[in-house]
Design an enzyme around this catalytic site. Structure first.
Site, mmCIF file in Angstrom:
data_model
loop_
_atom_site.group_PDB
_atom_site.id
_atom_site.type_symbol
_atom_site.label_atom_id
_atom_site.label_comp_id
_atom_site.label_asym_id
_atom_site.label_seq_id
_atom_site.Cartn_x
_atom_site.Cartn_y
_atom_site.Cartn_z
ATOM 1 N N LYS A 122 81.107 -9.103 76.583
ATOM 2 C CA LYS A 122 80.288 -8.454 75.544
ATOM 3 C C LYS A 122 81.127 -7.599 74.605
ATOM 4 O O LYS A 122 80.978 -7.676 73.376
ATOM 5 C CB LYS A 122 79.202 -7.577 76.192
ATOM 6 N N THR A 123 82.000 -6.771 75.173
ATOM 7 C CA THR A 123 82.769 -5.847 74.330
ATOM 8 C C THR A 123 83.721 -6.603 73.411
ATOM 9 O O THR A 123 83.796 -6.322 72.210
ATOM 10 C CB THR A 123 83.544 -4.847 75.204
ATOM 11 N N GLU A 166 76.283 -4.205 71.689
ATOM 12 C CA GLU A 166 76.243 -4.864 72.982
ATOM 13 C C GLU A 166 74.846 -4.725 73.573
ATOM 14 O O GLU A 166 74.122 -3.777 73.280
ATOM 15 C CB GLU A 166 77.250 -4.232 73.937
#
Length: 457
Positions: A122-123, A166
């Site tokens: 996600k990051t 996110e």
């Protein structure tokens, strides 16, 4: 649920304001003219930044931090019900919101809110997408769960209608969001202290996907084993990508440079968009890049603009981050804390120049370590040497009798070379005596194992 009026700034207090996401949301409110206060257990660069921007920060969480009058109190899943400040907040009768509920309300103020979900990546994917949007001049607001050099931190407040964040599945927090575009990278077992099994996780991701309206888009990796379950009943347009099967966006002619960074040709529904080169390593980042290309094309961006973004993106902090050299050994830091993430990181390391691969690993949470003990051992056993730190407890107590020694035994039983050391000081001392030219050291985990590399440097 309490609704914040963004047209009438008020006083919002954050319990745990120094968290990577909480600090970002606090900064958004500060930029919108809100009076922000908050507390955290320790001072950090994030709390210092908020103080400089005008937030009232208290170090230490205690009941007297709830100073009335307050309009709203925000807290995270990491705050336990017996936290004295949380208890005082409940007793105050001031309206309370979770971090996810506040983030969802912020998203509703934007024309194009984009949420990046998935068990892993996600990051990096949020950061990569943010870099492309910046290169395109879209002036986005960005909330990312790491430090992105391009925005000088974990938050950027833009002036356009595009918002990128996110979306974490833990405690179903992403079900409080309002995405117009949702990216779903992968769906695997994790957070088993909350979810029952993979079907439970897939159901949660399905509910998230169904939050996207009819005029929105769900972008999902077709390789997910529970693809059909996750996409069932989706109202918005469905866009797929894959490295291994037919999809709307695929990659061909994949190659890697001497540092493991990938290049590939992207096919959009069978038509070539040309070649793309990344400055971050690993096959998993080619997959992340396909998700970003799919999202960027949904927004109407041209391939050359996307290429410019990739060219400018060198990664987020703690994601295969080059830290420096010690005794002519290279030190990399990585946030991997799930077996799939470890495999992806070590696969990337295989294409990075080295003679010997050493991993200093800090397991993250007792429940995750116990649930995936065998998988952790298999993933880590490919390293030449594994140095294991104590398990990072995070939000948990060790009520299940698991330790890093159990992981050491599993790795060694598979023919690996693992050693448990009960302090960072002992790990650093071991590395000072043993690291030599040609070694590649990866400090790995979602806790504070990065301090080992920083101590060496």
């Amino acid at each position: 649920m309490y609704e914040i009026n963004f047209g009438k700034p008020e006083h919002v207090h954050f319990i745990g304001i120094g968290g990577i996401s909480m600090s970002g949301l606090a900064e958004v409110l500060l930029d919108a003219g809100f009076h922000v206060s908050g507390s955290d257990n320790k001072e950090s660069e994030l709390t210092k930044r908020l103080s400089e921007k005008g937030a009232d920060i208290t170090i230490g969480q205690k009941a007297e931090n709830i100073r009335l009058p307050l309009d709203c109190i925000v807290y995270t899943a990491a705050i336990h019900p017996d936290n004295p400040e949380f208890v005082a907040a409940v007793e105050s009768k001031v309206p309370m919101l979770t971090r996810a509920q506040l983030l969802g309300q912020i998203m509703r103020n934007y024309e194009t809110p984009i949420a990046v979900a998935g068990t892993h990546g996600k990051t990096t994917t949020t950061s990569m997408l943010a870099q492309v949007l910046l290169s395109a001049g879209l002036d986005p607001t960005v909330s990312v769960g790491g430090i992105l050099p391009a925005i000088g931190g974990n938050i950027r407040v833009g002036s356009s209608g595009t918002f990128v964040t996110e979306a974490c599945e833990y405690t179903n927090s992403f079900l409080s969001f309002f995405p117009k575009i949702a990216l779903i990278l992968n769906v695997e077992e994790d957070h088993m202290d909350f979810f029952k099994d993979l079907d439970d996780i897939a159901n949660s991701f399905n509910r998230f996907a169904r939050l996207v309206p009819e005029d929105g888009t769900v972008i999902i990796c077709k390789e997910n084993s529970c693809f059909d379950m996750v996409t069932d009943g989706v109202k918005g347009a469905l866009v797929t990508y894959s490295l291994t099967s037919d999809a709307d966006y695929t990659a061909s002619d994949i190659s890697f440079d001497e540092y493991g960074c990938g290049s590939f040709t992207c096919l959009e529904r069978g038509t070539s968009l040309g070649s793309f080169a990344l400055k971050v390593p690993g096959m998993h980042n080619i997959s992340n890049a396909l998700a970003v290309i799919a999202c960027s094309r949904t927004l109407g961006l041209e391939p050359d603009v996307i290429r410019q973004g990739f060219d400018a993106f060198t990664g987020a902090e703690r994601r295969f981050e080059y830290k420096g050299t010690y005794n002519e050994a290279v030190i990399i830091d990585d946030y991997a804390h799930h077996p799939s993430e470890i495999r992806a990181t070590l696969n990337a390391a295989a294409n990075y120049p080295h003679k010997k691969l050493i991993v200093a690993f800090q397991p993250h949470t007792y429940t995750r370590t116990k649930a995936f003990l065998d998988d952790f051992a298999k993933a880590l056993s490919v390293a030449d040497q594994v140095l294991l730190a104590d398990i990072y407890a995070a939000r948990e107590q060790n009520t299940i009798g698991i330790s890093s020694k159990d992981l050491m035994d599993k790795i060694n039983a598979l023919g690996g070379n693992a050693e448990y050391l009960d302090s960072f000081e002992k790990i650093s001392s071991h590395l000072r005596d043993s690291l030599k030219e040609g070694d590649l050291l990866i400090t790995m985990g979602a806790g504070n194992i990065n301090e080992v590399g920083e101590d060496l440097l």
